[in-house]
Design a protein around this motif. Structure first.
Motif, PDB file in Angstrom:
ATOM      1  N   SER A  89      37.899  42.721  28.357  1.00  0.00           N
ATOM      2  CA  SER A  89      38.668  43.809  28.970  1.00  0.00           C
ATOM      3  C   SER A  89      39.384  43.296  30.204  1.00  0.00           C
ATOM      4  N   SER A  90      40.460  44.016  30.567  1.00  0.00           N
ATOM      5  CA  SER A  90      41.203  43.722  31.797  1.00  0.00           C
ATOM      6  C   SER A  90      41.541  45.042  32.473  1.00  0.00           C
ATOM      7  N   THR A  91      41.308  45.102  33.783  1.00  0.00           N
ATOM      8  CA  THR A  91      41.573  46.317  34.550  1.00  0.00           C
ATOM      9  C   THR A  91      42.502  45.991  35.705  1.00  0.00           C
ATOM     10  N   ASN A  92      43.648  46.656  35.748  1.00  0.00           N
ATOM     11  CA  ASN A  92      44.608  46.444  36.833  1.00  0.00           C
ATOM     12  C   ASN A  92      44.177  47.259  38.044  1.00  0.00           C
ATOM     13  N   LEU A  93      43.880  46.576  39.137  1.00  0.00           N
ATOM     14  CA  LEU A  93      43.435  47.232  40.366  1.00  0.00           C
ATOM     15  C   LEU A  93      44.527  47.263  41.429  1.00  0.00           C
ATOM     16  N   ILE A 102      43.725  41.856  39.324  1.00  0.00           N
ATOM     17  CA  ILE A 102      43.319  42.259  37.978  1.00  0.00           C
ATOM     18  C   ILE A 102      41.904  41.751  37.755  1.00  0.00           C
ATOM     19  N   ARG A 103      41.027  42.642  37.296  1.00  0.00           N
ATOM     20  CA  ARG A 103      39.651  42.269  36.993  1.00  0.00           C
ATOM     21  C   ARG A 103      39.511  42.080  35.491  1.00  0.00           C
ATOM     22  N   HIS A 104      39.135  40.871  35.100  1.00  0.00           N
ATOM     23  CA  HIS A 104      38.915  40.551  33.700  1.00  0.00           C
ATOM     24  C   HIS A 104      37.417  40.434  33.441  1.00  0.00           C
ATOM     25  N   GLN A 151      32.757  37.982  35.113  1.00  0.00           N
ATOM     26  CA  GLN A 151      33.874  38.698  35.714  1.00  0.00           C
ATOM     27  C   GLN A 151      34.787  37.694  36.404  1.00  0.00           C
TER      28      GLN A 151
END
Length: 374
Positions: free
Chosen positions: A319-323, A327-329, A339
């Motif tokens: 997963s990847s989350t744009n903060l 970006i947290r992968h 992480q």
């Protein structure tokens, strides 16, 4: 709310900078069979900003309350400027205190709240009013002294509490999570202003928080507490980059923890067996224990263009989350959930890493060998 930096000319830096040393010697606090603080040794130098950081129940607020005199310690001693204050009531310890809820009197105006600290010290009424007005002016509340707390914003109420805590030129300032009720933007703004005020006055500060980012931003030294004990103490960058245990590493920010077996120690480096991730080389500060782990901060784990022989592995992006700025992968590598955090500006086009395996690795000087607790 004014955006100007808090000024300090109403206070006397010469008086404050020369005092404010706080020392706790084997301080212990128990409630029946419950140990809240367990033999604490702590020294704060004049002008130093020290933060007690820990989860709820770690003993940080109890410690501050014992310094202030609002809690009696079971054993040990508290000293201010080298003088034991164990038998002194709070108002005779000459410490300014700001509580989480600010503890303002709702029936008093802002000016009257600030004056109260001086009235308790028998300062004449005319002088109290003049000094209170000056203190409010210096925390950006000029002209608002007649308002009651309910007529002020959260940030303004905090400024009133700061003015009250500083108006009598205390030896040191104690702050118990004073920004917990503020929104993120105002909290960051007040962090900068409090730090600016502290530096300009040269006043000692004992600060209590459970917010790791707040502690990192404001402190000269962080004291990490757990179960009434000090787990680690040092400058923010040292505690963050060189944690002593897996618990400290995990509490002070995100980290990847990989169980390790020490194969060889060579000066400041250790060669470790990481199981499915093979062999790695990491920083070693010589900590001794029965079980070890390697700690790698998410910002120090990097994507590689090809498989690596050591210090890394190959897996898949889950997963990847744009903060926003980063970006947290999240990745599955060798059976480990890892992480990785990178700047958004450094990230490749969306979807390019989603297909096929990904290779990750770290530099030896960016990973730390830690003792596993328990």
């Amino acid at each position: 709310m004014t955006t100007s930096v808090i000024a300090a000319t109403a206070l006397d830096p010469r008086t404050m900078a020369a005092k404010g040393a706080i020392e706790l010697r084997q301080v212990r606090k128990t409630y029946g069979d419950v140990v809240a603080v367990d033999g604490l040794d702590l020294s704060i130098k004049p002008g130093e900003f020290v933060t007690l950081l820990g989860p709820s129940g770690s003993g940080k607020t109890t410690t501050m309350m014992m310094v202030a005199g609002f809690e009696d310690h079971t054993s040990g001693s508290v000293l201010i400027d080298g003088r034991p204050v164990d038998s002194l009531p709070p108002r005779e310890r000459n410490l300014g205190v700001v509580f989480q809820n600010y503890a303002l009197f709702p029936h008093m105006s802002a000016r009257e709240n600030v004056e109260f600290a001086l009235r308790m010290r028998k300062v004449p009424k005319a002088e109290s009013r003049e000094r209170a007005e000056a203190a409010l002016d210096r925390v950006g509340l000029a002209g608002l002294g007649g308002r009651r707390p309910r007529q002020l914003s959260g940030g303004q109420q905090q400024r009133v509490a700061l003015a009250r805590a500083l108006v009598f030129n205390p030896a040191a300032l104690l702050l118990d999570e004073p920004m917990a009720a503020l929104d993120k933007r105002l909290r960051e703004h007040m962090q900068e202003e409090i730090k600016t005020l502290q530096k300009s006055l040269g006043i000692s500060v004992l600060f209590v928080t459970h917010d790791q980012d707040e502690a990192m931003a404001m402190s000269d030294r962080i004291v990490v507490m757990k179960d009434g004990r000090i787990m680690q103490s040092g400058p923010p960058e040292e505690v963050y980059n060189y944690p002593l245990t897996d618990w400290v590493a995990s509490f002070l920010g995100d980290t990847n923890l990989i169980p390790a077996t020490v194969l060889e120690r060579d000066g400041n480096l250790a060669v470790v067996d990481l199981g499915s991730l093979g062999v790695g080389r990491v920083r070693d500060r010589g900590a001794q224990g029965e079980k070890y782990a390697v700690s790698i901060r998410p910002e120090h784990l990097k994507f590689r263009t090809a498989p690596v022989a050591e210090n890394g592995g190959t897996g898949e992006l889950t997963s990847s989350t744009n903060l926003g700025a980063t970006i947290r992968h999240r990745l599955s590598v060798g059976g480990h959930d890892l992480q990785l955090r990178e700047l958004s500006s450094d990230a490749e086009a969306p979807g390019r890493r989603a297909a096929g395996p990904v290779h990750v690795g770290w530099d030896a000087d960016k990973a730390q060998l830690l003792v596993l607790e328990g």
